[in-house]
Design an enzyme around this catalytic site. Structure first.
Site, PDB file in Angstrom:
ATOM      1  N   ASN A 234       1.008   0.524   8.719  1.00 40.89           N
ATOM      2  CA  ASN A 234       2.249   0.592   9.236  1.00 40.89           C
ATOM      3  C   ASN A 234       2.556   1.048   7.647  1.00 40.89           C
ATOM      4  O   ASN A 234       2.211   0.720   6.448  1.00 40.89           O
ATOM      5  CB  ASN A 234       2.820  -1.336   9.488  1.00 40.89           C
ATOM      6  CG  ASN A 234       2.680  -2.054   8.039  1.00 40.89           C
ATOM      7  OD1 ASN A 234       3.225  -2.060   6.637  1.00 40.89           O
ATOM      8  ND2 ASN A 234       1.451  -2.626   8.155  1.00 40.89           N
TER       9      ASN A 234
ATOM     10  N   LYS B  15       6.833 -13.893   0.119  1.00 42.74           N
ATOM     11  CA  LYS B  15       7.115 -12.159  -0.456  1.00 42.74           C
ATOM     12  C   LYS B  15       7.800 -11.625   0.235  1.00 42.74           C
ATOM     13  O   LYS B  15       8.338 -11.622   2.013  1.00 42.74           O
ATOM     14  CB  LYS B  15       5.576 -11.095  -0.518  1.00 42.74           C
ATOM     15  CG  LYS B  15       6.751  -9.580  -1.065  1.00 42.74           C
ATOM     16  CD  LYS B  15       5.325  -8.227  -1.171  1.00 42.74           C
ATOM     17  CE  LYS B  15       5.326  -7.826  -0.089  1.00 42.74           C
ATOM     18  NZ  LYS B  15       4.009  -6.827  -0.009  1.00 42.74           N
TER      19      LYS B  15
ATOM     20  N   LYS C 171      11.894  -8.010   0.595  1.00 41.17           N
ATOM     21  CA  LYS C 171      12.129  -7.748  -0.036  1.00 41.17           C
ATOM     22  C   LYS C 171      13.413  -7.450  -1.200  1.00 41.17           C
ATOM     23  O   LYS C 171      13.521  -8.285  -0.377  1.00 41.17           O
ATOM     24  CB  LYS C 171      12.453  -6.167   1.215  1.00 41.17           C
ATOM     25  CG  LYS C 171      11.245  -6.036   2.230  1.00 41.17           C
ATOM     26  CD  LYS C 171       9.976  -5.643   1.851  1.00 41.17           C
ATOM     27  CE  LYS C 171       9.111  -5.379   2.294  1.00 41.17           C
ATOM     28  NZ  LYS C 171       7.700  -4.021   2.286  1.00 41.17           N
TER      29      LYS C 171
ATOM     30  N   ASP D  17       8.941  -7.143  -3.375  1.00 45.64           N
ATOM     31  CA  ASP D  17       9.312  -5.852  -2.916  1.00 45.64           C
ATOM     32  C   ASP D  17      10.264  -5.204  -3.098  1.00 45.64           C
ATOM     33  O   ASP D  17      11.210  -5.153  -2.272  1.00 45.64           O
ATOM     34  CB  ASP D  17       7.770  -5.605  -2.100  1.00 45.64           C
ATOM     35  CG  ASP D  17       7.733  -4.145  -2.004  1.00 45.64           C
ATOM     36  OD1 ASP D  17       8.086  -3.808  -2.178  1.00 45.64           O
ATOM     37  OD2 ASP D  17       6.901  -4.719  -0.232  1.00 45.64           O
TER      38      ASP D  17
ATOM     39  N   GLU E 247       7.210  -6.157  -7.562  1.00 47.15           N
ATOM     40  CA  GLU E 247       6.463  -5.104  -6.455  1.00 47.15           C
ATOM     41  C   GLU E 247       6.460  -3.220  -6.351  1.00 47.15           C
ATOM     42  O   GLU E 247       7.625  -3.641  -6.157  1.00 47.15           O
ATOM     43  CB  GLU E 247       5.547  -5.533  -5.189  1.00 47.15           C
ATOM     44  CG  GLU E 247       5.131  -4.183  -5.174  1.00 47.15           C
ATOM     45  CD  GLU E 247       4.291  -4.515  -3.058  1.00 47.15           C
ATOM     46  OE1 GLU E 247       4.020  -3.800  -2.344  1.00 47.15           O
ATOM     47  OE2 GLU E 247       4.524  -6.466  -2.783  1.00 47.15           O
TER      48      GLU E 247
ATOM     49  N   GLU F 138       0.403   0.783  -2.889  1.00 48.34           N
ATOM     50  CA  GLU F 138      -0.159   0.585  -1.964  1.00 48.34           C
ATOM     51  C   GLU F 138       0.260   2.351  -0.537  1.00 48.34           C
ATOM     52  O   GLU F 138      -0.478   2.581  -0.243  1.00 48.34           O
ATOM     53  CB  GLU F 138       0.901  -0.094  -1.193  1.00 48.34           C
ATOM     54  CG  GLU F 138       2.195  -0.085  -0.784  1.00 48.34           C
ATOM     55  CD  GLU F 138       3.348  -0.775  -0.014  1.00 48.34           C
ATOM     56  OE1 GLU F 138       3.347   0.251   0.749  1.00 48.34           O
ATOM     57  OE2 GLU F 138       3.540  -1.892  -0.168  1.00 48.34           O
TER      58      GLU F 138
ATOM     59  N   ASP G 258      -5.124   0.475  -0.063  1.00 48.70           N
ATOM     60  CA  ASP G 258      -4.687  -0.012   1.475  1.00 48.70           C
ATOM     61  C   ASP G 258      -6.260   1.208   2.393  1.00 48.70           C
ATOM     62  O   ASP G 258      -5.111   2.592   1.771  1.00 48.70           O
ATOM     63  CB  ASP G 258      -3.403   0.102   2.539  1.00 48.70           C
ATOM     64  CG  ASP G 258      -3.710   0.050   3.973  1.00 48.70           C
ATOM     65  OD1 ASP G 258      -5.014   0.145   3.818  1.00 48.70           O
ATOM     66  OD2 ASP G 258      -2.508  -0.562   4.698  1.00 48.70           O
TER      67      ASP G 258
ATOM     68  N   HIS H 266      -2.366  -4.121   0.448  1.00 50.96           N
ATOM     69  CA  HIS H 266      -0.851  -3.812   1.399  1.00 50.96           C
ATOM     70  C   HIS H 266      -2.006  -3.275   3.013  1.00 50.96           C
ATOM     71  O   HIS H 266      -3.189  -3.487   3.008  1.00 50.96           O
ATOM     72  CB  HIS H 266      -0.448  -2.550   1.336  1.00 50.96           C
ATOM     73  CG  HIS H 266       0.152  -2.055   2.152  1.00 50.96           C
ATOM     74  ND1 HIS H 266      -0.605  -1.019   3.246  1.00 50.96           N
ATOM     75  CD2 HIS H 266       1.486  -2.447   2.503  1.00 50.96           C
ATOM     76  CE1 HIS H 266       1.021  -1.014   3.829  1.00 50.96           C
ATOM     77  NE2 HIS H 266       2.087  -1.726   3.540  1.00 50.96           N
TER      78      HIS H 266
ATOM     79  N   GLU I 205      -2.672  -8.621   1.928  1.00 54.28           N
ATOM     80  CA  GLU I 205      -1.865  -9.006   3.097  1.00 54.28           C
ATOM     81  C   GLU I 205      -1.434  -9.770   4.113  1.00 54.28           C
ATOM     82  O   GLU I 205      -2.508  -9.192   4.556  1.00 54.28           O
ATOM     83  CB  GLU I 205      -1.062  -8.233   2.400  1.00 54.28           C
ATOM     84  CG  GLU I 205       1.151  -8.118   2.663  1.00 54.28           C
ATOM     85  CD  GLU I 205       1.640  -6.638   2.756  1.00 54.28           C
ATOM     86  OE1 GLU I 205       2.622  -6.830   2.364  1.00 54.28           O
ATOM     87  OE2 GLU I 205       0.716  -5.518   2.805  1.00 54.28           O
TER      88      GLU I 205
END
Length: 388
Positions: free
Chosen positions: A54, A181, A183, A212, A238, A264, A291, A321, A340
């Protein structure tokens, strides 16, 4: 002689009304790939599957117009391993990258990484092993079948208040996670501080919180957040700034002594090397999130691990990630620090095989051939439809 006879791709929506500090996911897509071989198991051809993580869009154009054809038109013998009993992911990778100039990693790295995932899935299935066991055997390691996972969420969402945010985080704890986690950066520093304090109050000593910013901040804002965040016992801070702004990352370490995480959105071993050389990352506390599905696949990820080792970093400082089973297998087979997880998002591509449960922040890898996609019924329905 195993042979790849066809590569198929379909672009699928993984849209959602969520947003982070930089993008929303209302039009997000992903490429699903099937690598069909002429090897027969249980009366059916062995098929390897892959998809891109994603946060980057589907890569159907690049896959169909450049990379798939380079594999299927290559002399099959040039794609075999040294013993000739299986396909070589490294040789397939080299075929894909024929006539490609160095640099310019953006979308190309995602297309190659998607196919690479499917190739490794096929290779492990032909060998009759889970991918994590294949990797451990290849490098003379003992696989760690118990893998740390954390729950990623806490996105901004229309009408989502702190009560809903806390309920989401409580739900992750109830499912066995002990690191969650959320945002930040999509609101003011004051509003985000209120959100963070609400979550910390909700999870208490049962779990740790990571935050993040998705690369949103300039240096001044990153430092302002660092000064606010350092009063809390966070698991990590992050991706404060642009992923290629190594100077910002290095400067931030002067203001934030706690663990930081990034990587990531770095898509090659060269980018990883520059981060380690110039980004001020600290191997005793910081985390690296490269990732493979976005960065040319596992073949390239192995080069990245070599770079890290040469600079004194342990693979255990890597927590990729993406929340997909490919990275889970790499973590189990090569000794990464974990993976993750998206318990409620980006389905059916995220998550674990059916029946796998999170216990004390860890999952136990099941004995499934390849990456194990066949063990996740909703995902395998999509994959089987592509290869039928």
């Amino acid at each position: 002689m195993p042979r790849i006879i066809e590569i198929r791709e379909v672009t699928k929506p993984i849209s959602s009304p969520i947003r982070n500090a930089y993008i929303d996911f209302s039009k997000m897509t992903s490429s699903l790939v099937a690598v069909v071989t002429d090897v027969i198991r249980d009366g059916k051809p062995v098929v390897g599957y892959g998809f891109n993580s994603n946060g980057r869009y589907g890569q159907g154009g690049l896959i169909r117009e450049r990379f798939a054809d380079r594999i299927t038109t290559a002399d099959p013998e040039t794609l075999l391993n040294d013993t000739g009993d299986n396909i070589s992911p490294e040789k397939v990778w080299a075929a894909m990258m024929t006539n490609e100039k160095p640099g310019g990693h953006g979308e190309r790295s995602v297309a190659v990484g998607t196919i690479d995932m499917a190739v490794w899935d096929a290779v492990a299935k032909i060998a009759g092993k889970p991918l994590f066991q294949l990797l451990a055997d290849r490098f003379g390691l003992t696989p760690n079948r118990k893998v740390f996972v954390y729950a990623a969420g806490g996105y901004y969402y229309p009408g989502k208040d702190n009560t809903a945010l806390c309920a989401e985080m409580r739900g992750y704890l109830d499912r066995g996670y002990n690191v969650v986690k959320m945002k930040i950066g999509g609101a003011s520093v004051e509003e985000d501080q209120t959100r963070i304090e609400a979550v910390l109050s909700e999870i208490g000593p049962q779990a740790r919180l990571a935050v993040d910013a998705n690369g949103r901040f300039d240096l001044e804002t990153a430092i302002a957040y660092a000064k606010m965040l350092r009063q809390y016992p966070l698991f990590w801070y992050e991706e404060a700034g642009d992923p290629l702004d190594y100077q910002l990352q290095a400067a931030l370490a002067e203001f934030y002594a706690g663990p930081m995480a990034t990587g990531e959105n770095l898509f090659s071993h060269q980018d990883a090397r520059n981060l380690i050389r110039h980004g001020g990352m600290r191997p005793d506390r910081d985390w690296l999130q490269f990732d493979c599905a976005l960065s040319y696949g596992l073949v390239e990820y192995l080069r990245t691990l070599e770079v890290l080792e040469a600079h004194g970093w342990s693979p255990s400082r890597c927590i990729p990630h993406g929340g997909h089973q490919m990275s889970l297998n790499i973590a189990a087979g090569l000794g990464l620090g974990g993976n993750e997880s998206y318990p409620d998002l980006f389905q059916p591509y995220g998550g674990f095989p059916d029946g796998v449960r999170v216990e004390d922040g860890h999952i136990t890898m099941p004995d499934l051939p390849g990456i194990g996609f066949e063990g996740k019924a909703d995902l395998y329905r999509e994959m089987r439809a592509l290869s039928a």
